[in-house]
Design a protein around this motif. Sequence first.
Motif, short mmCIF file in Angstrom:
data_model
loop_
_atom_site.label_atom_id
_atom_site.label_comp_id
_atom_site.label_asym_id
_atom_site.label_seq_id
_atom_site.Cartn_x
_atom_site.Cartn_y
_atom_site.Cartn_z
N PRO A 218 0.66 4.84 1.62
CA PRO A 218 -0.18 5.74 2.27
C PRO A 218 -0.66 6.89 1.75
O PRO A 218 -0.10 7.48 0.71
CB PRO A 218 1.10 6.49 3.41
N GLN A 219 -2.10 7.28 1.93
CA GLN A 219 -2.72 8.00 1.24
C GLN A 219 -2.06 9.52 1.17
O GLN A 219 -2.06 9.92 -0.15
CB GLN A 219 -3.97 8.24 1.91
N CYS A 220 -1.37 9.97 2.28
CA CYS A 220 -0.67 11.16 1.94
C CYS A 220 0.56 11.17 0.95
O CYS A 220 0.63 12.39 0.22
CB CYS A 220 -0.29 11.45 3.45
N LEU B 20 -6.61 18.56 9.24
CA LEU B 20 -5.47 19.18 9.71
C LEU B 20 -5.19 20.67 8.95
O LEU B 20 -4.81 21.55 9.47
CB LEU B 20 -4.24 18.33 9.46
N GLU C 297 0.56 12.80 -6.67
CA GLU C 297 -0.24 13.11 -7.61
C GLU C 297 0.10 14.85 -7.73
O GLU C 297 0.10 15.02 -9.10
CB GLU C 297 -1.65 12.83 -7.36
N LEU C 298 0.30 15.48 -6.81
CA LEU C 298 0.35 16.88 -6.90
C LEU C 298 1.54 17.17 -7.62
O LEU C 298 1.69 18.26 -8.44
CB LEU C 298 0.35 17.53 -5.42
N PRO D 21 -2.23 -6.40 0.81
CA PRO D 21 -3.05 -5.35 -0.03
C PRO D 21 -3.47 -5.89 -1.29
O PRO D 21 -4.39 -5.70 -1.87
CB PRO D 21 -1.74 -4.34 -0.27
N VAL E 183 -8.57 9.83 -2.31
CA VAL E 183 -7.33 10.29 -2.56
C VAL E 183 -7.61 11.22 -3.86
O VAL E 183 -7.25 12.41 -3.85
CB VAL E 183 -6.19 9.38 -3.11
N GLN F 223 -7.23 8.62 6.31
CA GLN F 223 -5.86 9.38 6.29
C GLN F 223 -6.21 10.78 5.39
O GLN F 223 -5.87 11.83 5.90
CB GLN F 223 -4.81 8.70 5.95
N VAL F 224 -6.84 10.55 4.51
CA VAL F 224 -7.19 11.81 3.65
C VAL F 224 -7.97 12.78 4.33
O VAL F 224 -7.79 13.96 4.35
CB VAL F 224 -8.03 11.39 2.44
N LEU G 202 6.42 19.91 -4.55
CA LEU G 202 6.37 19.58 -3.04
C LEU G 202 7.57 18.70 -2.75
O LEU G 202 7.82 17.64 -3.29
CB LEU G 202 5.35 18.99 -2.60
N ALA H 103 0.46 9.34 -1.54
CA ALA H 103 -0.24 9.53 -2.80
C ALA H 103 -0.51 10.77 -3.31
O ALA H 103 -0.37 11.02 -4.38
CB ALA H 103 -1.12 8.27 -2.88
N ILE H 104 -1.08 11.31 -2.43
CA ILE H 104 -1.61 12.67 -2.66
C ILE H 104 -0.43 13.63 -3.18
O ILE H 104 -0.45 14.28 -4.43
CB ILE H 104 -2.21 13.40 -1.49
N VAL I 72 -6.94 15.17 -4.26
CA VAL I 72 -5.86 16.03 -5.02
C VAL I 72 -6.47 17.21 -5.95
O VAL I 72 -6.08 18.22 -6.19
CB VAL I 72 -5.36 14.75 -6.11
N CYS J 173 2.70 15.64 6.21
CA CYS J 173 2.15 16.11 4.91
C CYS J 173 1.41 17.49 5.16
O CYS J 173 1.62 18.29 4.17
CB CYS J 173 1.00 15.02 4.56
N TYR K 156 5.19 10.91 5.14
CA TYR K 156 4.50 9.79 5.36
C TYR K 156 3.66 9.81 6.39
O TYR K 156 2.89 8.69 6.96
CB TYR K 156 5.82 8.53 5.50
N SER K 157 3.45 10.79 7.22
CA SER K 157 2.27 10.89 8.19
C SER K 157 1.69 12.10 7.72
O SER K 157 1.97 13.10 7.06
CB SER K 157 2.94 11.00 9.43
N THR K 158 0.23 12.18 8.47
CA THR K 158 -0.58 13.21 8.11
C THR K 158 -0.11 14.60 8.39
O THR K 158 -0.11 15.44 7.72
CB THR K 158 -2.06 12.97 8.55
N LEU L 235 -5.91 14.56 6.67
CA LEU L 235 -5.28 15.65 6.37
C LEU L 235 -5.90 17.00 5.93
O LEU L 235 -5.33 17.68 6.25
CB LEU L 235 -4.36 15.04 5.02
N ASP M 233 0.88 -1.18 0.01
CA ASP M 233 0.13 0.06 0.17
C ASP M 233 0.99 1.08 0.15
O ASP M 233 2.02 1.35 0.68
CB ASP M 233 -0.87 -0.05 1.20
#
Lengths: 290, 285, 277
Positions: free
Chosen positions: A250-252, B255, A258-259, B177, B270, B248-249, A266, A254-255, B274, A276, A271-273, B252, A248
């Motif tokens: 981590p979603q952060c 936050l 993408e950005l 996964p 995600v 997590q999204v 960036l 991945a964001i 984005v 990020c 790796y942690s919210t 974030l 996997d």
Amino acid sequence: MEKNFIEIENLSYAYDEDEGDKVPVLNGISLNISKGEYVAVLGHNGSGKSTLAKLLNMILTPTSGKIIVDGVDITSDELTEDAMFELRKKVVMVFQNPDNQLVATIVEEDVAFGPENLGYPSEEIRKRVDEALRTVGMSEYAHHEPHRLSGGQKQRIAIAGIIAMSPECIIFDESTSMLDPSGRKDVLNTMEKLNKEKGITVVTITHYMNEAAQADRVVVIDDGRILMDGTPAEIFSKPDVLRNAGLDVPQCSAIVEELKKLGVPLDGDCYSTELCAELICNYLTNVQGL
Amino acid sequence: MTKIKLENISYVYSPGTPYEVTALNDVSVDITEGTITGIIGHTGSGKSTLVQLLNGLEKPSSGRVLVDGTDIWEKPKEISKVRFKVGLVMQYPEYQLFEETIKEDIAFGPRNMGLDEAEIEERIALASSFVGLDEELLEKSPFDLSGGQKRRAAIAGIIAMKPDVLVLDEPAAGLDPLGRDEIFKSIVKYRNETGATVVIVSHSMEDMARLCDELIVMAHSKVVMQGNCREVFSNAGELEKIGLSIPQVTKLMMLLKEKGVCVDGGVYTVKDAVSELAKLFKIDH
Amino acid sequence: MKNISFGQYYPAESIIHRLDPRTKVILAILYIVCSFVCQSAIGFTALIFSMLAIILISKIPIKTILRSIKPVIIIMVFMAFLNLFLVKGGVELTVWKITIYSKGIYTAVTSVLRVISLIIGTGIFLTYTTTPIELTDGIEQLFGFLKKIKIPVHEFAMMMTIALRFIPTLMEETDKIISAQKARGADFTNGSIVKRAKALIPILVPLFISAFRRADELAIAMECRCYRGGEGRTKLHVLRYRTRDFISMFIFIAFLAGLILINCFGVEYPFIENGWF
């Protein structure tokens, strides 16, 4: 860090198929782990990570290569039973299914099982049991029956049973995969505590990213080979490699990935919210002046 | 249209003994036909009991379970018909495989339904294609399969009964996964192609956010929240209060919002995150 | 199912509960011997009183104890009838067409008394006041000397402990498998015996597989925890005989000696020979 505690040299393992074919599982893995390190070995099922655990545990013998633990070659044919016993005292394992590791019907009796095998006098065992239960935060359950506890609690009892033997290194073989989130969190906190406070070398074999994020060092395994070896920050900044290894992202991460693709420069750990969010905020204030 | 309706359900384990435990306390829930509904809650919140009520494995101490508008306990003798209609995949279902071959094991449910052999063959083929098990695997013993394959074979055993409602209690527990993604893919495929209603229990908020249309949040034997992902995950504070996490999204985005960045706090995938951030960075997405 | 408890251990605060398990094993054996040594009416009277005394001291409710006698009532009744009609001697007593003898009545009563004291003696000392784990520990240490003649006492005790540990786990698992197969339409309640026996296969096969898997994993886990048999092993709880153990054993030996003495000097069947019947 001191000298290498575990040295894995060019380790290979293959099992026999029905027709006499050899199916390779590990292909020449070399890895050194120093005393006091906290290492996560990441890989999907079938990547060879559980075979590595079985080799470290002397359940399997390698096809070629060596594993040296604290100066002793554990893969040698000449390893005596006493030497094996000495090694088992130093390197212990926590397994996946908490139910299948507990021997006794009372928690404290179970924790005492290891020290009893090592032949300590009963006052010493008492001291170790109390201390171990305190470390995992299960003192109040000393007189409970294990089958009435939750998965996470059982797993902590299994860990207590192992630290009561005062090992130098603990290998966690997918020890959190059968637990619910709160049980997992408790076990992860215990792992960290053992490493940071007691100085025990911790090797955790897993496919959970948050478990890897907590380690000092992450080794990614795929197809019986080491794909990456680095800090969590380094590993998580390469989402492609993780994805290819069947893991996997981590979603952060991945964001941010993408950005970046969209052209936002960036750069930094994500790796942690928290990291990020900080990264994005810093970018916004510095670059765009928002 | 409502597929399953739970009316004021209560469930008490070992009533009248010192071990008496109330697992469900006056729970009322509607599950809409054709949706994927997720049930979240920590261990002991009553969610596993709830799923076992849906197919009549357990009988509620009080209240009614209505499937397609009929009380499933109206004719207790015909409860097995309900079980064919509402297929339940329990936790770690691979531990119930017992036949010599995967094929025979998948056939167990259809055979209990009293179908003829030709129909059973058809069901096996259909179910194994839904879960992505190759034909050559069907002749193998469950012992020769990997963990993920065994799990999919067990799920095929339920799908072969062609249930209107597919209920899965933590279908991805303990899988890596890849294994997890394969399971979820088969579930979505089954829903999309048959129009079945799906109910999933899971601990992973990220998975739930990705899969579900509707969410039911349980705590202390009660339903505390029900709604779509956006509605539920925007109540992060409340979820955390009952010991649950948020994807997590979402964390974030919250936050960022706290730090004064102007973003939508209710984003839970995600992709949405984005595009939301891209807007912020003034990039055409 | 989760709340099932094993043995019939009855938690209470009594001196019998606090005795060393080894003492309790010895006392149970002594008590059985006592009940067999008993011959005379005086002896049996003493046995009844001793039984009552033990029950009172153990603080276990009479109800609980009576429940343990329930399953053997039929056997006791059968035994009593056999003795009643088959044993001849003493005064003859004819009711309608059936003739019984006073000696028959006596043996019927005493044989029932013996069984009851057997059940209560072993029950109170071994199951009601001792947890299975204590009992295993006690038996292991008491019969430890048998290791010298190659009887694997430690291994038996270990097996016993593991069985006690895993029975609840496997019970729970059985429950889960039954539910899972029911969800696939399995029917365990209808049909002929053959059909119902066949219906058990989907439960038994997974259960056995799982039990073997667990055994395998447990063996590895035990080895990892440096287990290599009983040799060189120490114990967290070391059993120690205390004053109360010696006193209780002394009382029982004295009781046994008393019964033997009564047998030597006392008269058998006093009531019958004096024709009091």
